[in-house]
Design an enzyme around this catalytic site. Structure first.
Site, PDB file in Angstrom:
ATOM      1  N   HIS A  18       0.846  -1.201   0.000  1.00 62.27           N
ATOM      2  CA  HIS A  18       0.000   0.000   0.000  1.00 62.27           C
ATOM      3  C   HIS A  18       0.885   1.256   0.000  1.00 62.27           C
ATOM      4  O   HIS A  18       0.625   2.196  -0.738  1.00 62.27           O
ATOM      5  CB  HIS A  18      -0.873   0.053   1.253  1.00 62.27           C
ATOM      6  N   LYS A  42     -16.487  -6.806   9.803  1.00 58.00           N
ATOM      7  CA  LYS A  42     -17.160  -6.607  11.102  1.00 58.00           C
ATOM      8  C   LYS A  42     -16.198  -6.823  12.277  1.00 58.00           C
ATOM      9  O   LYS A  42     -16.392  -6.302  13.346  1.00 58.00           O
ATOM     10  CB  LYS A  42     -18.357  -7.537  11.219  1.00 58.00           C
ATOM     11  N   ARG A  91      -1.701  -6.459  -8.185  1.00 53.78           N
ATOM     12  CA  ARG A  91      -0.486  -7.216  -7.873  1.00 53.78           C
ATOM     13  C   ARG A  91      -0.251  -8.330  -8.872  1.00 53.78           C
ATOM     14  O   ARG A  91       0.857  -8.630  -9.254  1.00 53.78           O
ATOM     15  CB  ARG A  91      -0.590  -7.817  -6.469  1.00 53.78           C
ATOM     16  N   SER A 129      -2.914  -7.837   3.071  1.00 53.06           N
ATOM     17  CA  SER A 129      -3.237  -7.622   4.493  1.00 53.06           C
ATOM     18  C   SER A 129      -3.684  -8.935   5.121  1.00 53.06           C
ATOM     19  O   SER A 129      -3.346  -9.240   6.268  1.00 53.06           O
ATOM     20  CB  SER A 129      -4.355  -6.582   4.637  1.00 53.06           C
TER      21      SER A 129
END
Ligand code: PNS
Length: 164
Positions: A18, A42, A91, A129
């Protein structure tokens, strides 16, 4: 005309991939806003406050990088900010299908907004991530894959969990 670009995402957590895209974007556009989606997941590992804090700290010396949060439709946020461009990182070919679908859907929702795909440096093409979270929770090394501040916060989270 000055070009404002929006780089949206969950950033849970911010990775060096990022960071690479934001840095490249900041060279290409007059201003780039890292827009963190509220409620993307969530049960995020990092709270929204932490994600904003980390991203602001990493880019504190780059005045044309702004960090913001958004809710609801991305195109509505882009429109409200009077931005012209959505930046997404690509990517590998496997990213393409979903990204292409999102870009075309966003174009259909607002034809004045264009999506620009940017490639990170080769050494970041396998970072995500999701993998960072998995590797770290299972005790693997993520050094060099995320900013130092993220690594430090990950360590604090794991040691906090052990104490409970
Ligand atoms: O980092 P991510 O999770 O890949 O980012 C995905 C994101 C935030 C760009 C996408 O989920 C999004 O734009 N969400 C906002 C809701 C929206 O506009 N959905 C329609 C997309 S076509």
């Amino acid at each position: 005309m000055s070009i404002l670009a929006i780089y949206p995402g969950s950033f849970d957590p911010l990775t060096n991939g990022h960071v690479d895209i934001i840095t490249r974007g900041s060279r290409l556009f007059d201003r780039i806003v890292v827009a963190i989606l509220v409620n993307a997941d969530k049960a995020p590992l990092f709270t929204m406050t932490e994600r904003v804090e980390i991203t602001r700290a990493v880019f504190k010396d780059q005045p044309n990088v702004e960090v913001d949060t958004f809710e609801g439709l991305l195109v509505d946020y882009v429109d409200r900010r009077k931005a012209q461009v959505i930046v997404r990182g690509l990517r590998a070919v496997s990213d393409f299908e979903f990204e292409f679908q999102m870009a075309l859907m966003n174009q259909r929702l607002n034809d004045r907004i264009d999506t620009i795909f940017m490639m990170p440096a080769e050494q970041y093409t396998y970072i995500s991530s999701r993998l960072i979270k998995e590797i770290f929770t299972l005790g693997g090394r993520v050094h060099g894959l995320v900013p130092d501040m993220v690594e430090e916060r990950l360590r604090q989270k794991v040691s906090g969990e052990r104490k409970q």
